[in-house]
Design a protein around this motif. Structure first.
Motif, PDB file in Angstrom:
ATOM      1  N   MET A   1       0.814  -1.200   0.000  1.00 49.88           N
ATOM      2  CA  MET A   1       0.000   0.000   0.000  1.00 49.88           C
ATOM      3  C   MET A   1       0.849   1.253   0.000  1.00 49.88           C
ATOM      4  O   MET A   1       0.514   2.253  -0.641  1.00 49.88           O
ATOM      5  N   SER A   2       1.971   1.219   0.689  1.00 54.47           N
ATOM      6  CA  SER A   2       2.824   2.401   0.783  1.00 54.47           C
ATOM      7  C   SER A   2       3.492   2.737  -0.545  1.00 54.47           C
ATOM      8  O   SER A   2       3.999   3.848  -0.729  1.00 54.47           O
ATOM      9  N   GLN A   3       3.493   1.771  -1.470  1.00 52.53           N
ATOM     10  CA  GLN A   3       4.154   1.975  -2.751  1.00 52.53           C
ATOM     11  C   GLN A   3       3.280   2.674  -3.780  1.00 52.53           C
ATOM     12  O   GLN A   3       3.754   3.004  -4.871  1.00 52.53           O
ATOM     13  N   GLY A   4       2.007   2.904  -3.465  1.00 56.95           N
ATOM     14  CA  GLY A   4       1.160   3.671  -4.365  1.00 56.95           C
ATOM     15  C   GLY A   4      -0.103   2.947  -4.768  1.00 56.95           C
ATOM     16  O   GLY A   4      -0.343   1.799  -4.387  1.00 56.95           O
ATOM     17  N   SER A   5      -0.924   3.649  -5.553  1.00 57.38           N
ATOM     18  CA  SER A   5      -2.233   3.149  -5.947  1.00 57.38           C
ATOM     19  C   SER A   5      -2.130   2.149  -7.088  1.00 57.38           C
ATOM     20  O   SER A   5      -1.161   2.129  -7.851  1.00 57.38           O
ATOM     21  N   MET A   6      -3.156   1.335  -7.241  1.00 55.82           N
ATOM     22  CA  MET A   6      -3.266   0.430  -8.362  1.00 55.82           C
ATOM     23  C   MET A   6      -3.715   1.208  -9.594  1.00 55.82           C
ATOM     24  O   MET A   6      -4.210   2.335  -9.480  1.00 55.82           O
ATOM     25  N   PRO A   7      -3.552   0.658 -10.789  1.00 57.88           N
ATOM     26  CA  PRO A   7      -4.043   1.323 -12.000  1.00 57.88           C
ATOM     27  C   PRO A   7      -5.538   1.589 -11.917  1.00 57.88           C
ATOM     28  O   PRO A   7      -6.291   0.817 -11.312  1.00 57.88           O
ATOM     29  N   ALA A   8      -5.967   2.690 -12.555  1.00 56.90           N
ATOM     30  CA  ALA A   8      -7.360   3.120 -12.443  1.00 56.90           C
ATOM     31  C   ALA A   8      -8.335   2.048 -12.927  1.00 56.90           C
ATOM     32  O   ALA A   8      -9.387   1.835 -12.321  1.00 56.90           O
TER      33      ALA A   8
END
Length: 319
Positions: free
Chosen positions: A179-186
């Motif tokens: 989660m700390s590495q960023g969001s998933m693709p839209a």
């Protein structure tokens, strides 16, 4: 059934990813002291309406606005204390994420005490439902009836009832790091959101809240929830509890209403006064997805165990 459980757990990761009851007499209303936000840095509160107090706690990444329709329905009868957690839905992140959900729990209990709220009812969705259970198990005398919306005492055990905090800790830690590495693709996020919300406009709103949420806060909240097992603790809860569950989104994976209900029954087995009701068609956000059913259940439950007091003229206070 195993695929259903795995899919439900994955969906939660990626979002940002019955005994008889005894009715309670309505507590007399008292003047509410001015709020001191410094006492609860992990959340803000908006108070709307007059009457018996009700706390509304949202789920992961959602601000208090997720309850707008619910507040509109009840503000003429209840004093709605709408909680927004720090770091969710665009709110500023907390100064520290250490012991995050425990701090939220303790600050909410302090808020109830300092505001002189007499055994307020609590309505909690997902993480908010988990928090309501934790508050009640920690200090049963402080809160009133609980309305739990699609939440479980130990999410990590949805696939394996024999799971323990220690056995799931590596998975929880990996999820926190991911989660700390960023969001998933839209596109992937939209697909996962569709498993939780039917209406596409609502999906867009929830996705926006998710993108606006602080990643470290979300990751820690998930970790705390996955590594906190409330199944034995719910035995201490003294108030009536209504649990509303969803299952329809997982029908393609072999789930049935009966099999999903069995998961709920197993997790809530030690809870003395509880009743479980399953929505026929609603997905995870039941207050959005099966609104009329949700209100019918909530109306009857609140009227029986937290009887409404007619509000006097005026709009109530807002903070």
């Amino acid at each position: 059934m195993k695929r259903f459980a795995t899919t439900l757990l994955t969906a939660t990761l990626l979002l940002t990813a019955a005994a008889p009851f005894t009715a309670q007499a309505a507590a007399p209303m008292a003047s509410v002291p001015a709020d001191n936000p410094g006492q609860h840095p992990n959340f803000t509160v908006r108070v709307v309406g007059k009457g018996q107090p009700v706390l509304l706690i949202p789920g992961l990444t959602c601000p208090g606005a997720v309850w707008d329709e619910t507040v509109a329905r009840y503000q003429q009868q209840y004093q709605c204390h709408v909680i927004s957690l720090a770091g969710f839905g665009g709110a500023a992140a907390p100064a520290s994420t250490e012991h995050l959900l425990q701090n939220v729990r303790d600050q909410l209990l302090t808020y109830i005490q300092t505001q002189r709220l007499q055994r307020p009812a609590i309505i909690g969705h997902s993480l908010g439902g988990f928090m309501a259970l934790w508050m009640s198990a920690t200090k049963p005398e402080a809160v009133g009836p609980l309305l739990i919306v699609d939440s479980l005492p130990f999410l990590s055990a949805i696939q394996n009832p024999n799971a323990t905090v220690e056995s799931v800790r590596p998975m929880a830690e990996a999820s926190r790091q991911q989660m700390s590495q960023g969001s998933m693709p839209a596109a992937q996020q939209r697909l996962m959101m569709a498993s939780m919300i039917t209406d596409t406009a609502r999906q867009t709103v929830a996705m926006r809240w998710s993108r606006q949420s602080d990643r470290a806060t979300v990751g820690q909240a998930m970790y705390d929830m996955y590594t906190t097992d409330l199944r034995p603790d719910v035995a201490r809860i003294q108030q009536p509890v209504l649990v509303l569950g969803a299952w329809a989104a997982y029908k393609p994976y072999g789930s049935t209403k009966e099999s999903t209900r069995a998961i709920f029954e197993q997790q809530y087995a030690r809870l003395p006064q509880h009743r479980i009701e399953m929505s026929e068609a609603g997905r995870h956000f039941l207050m959005w997805d099966d609104t009329q059913w949700f209100f019918a259940q909530a109306d009857a439950f609140l009227q029986q165990y937290a009887p409404a007091t007619k509000a006097k003229a005026g709009k109530g206070k807002n903070s």
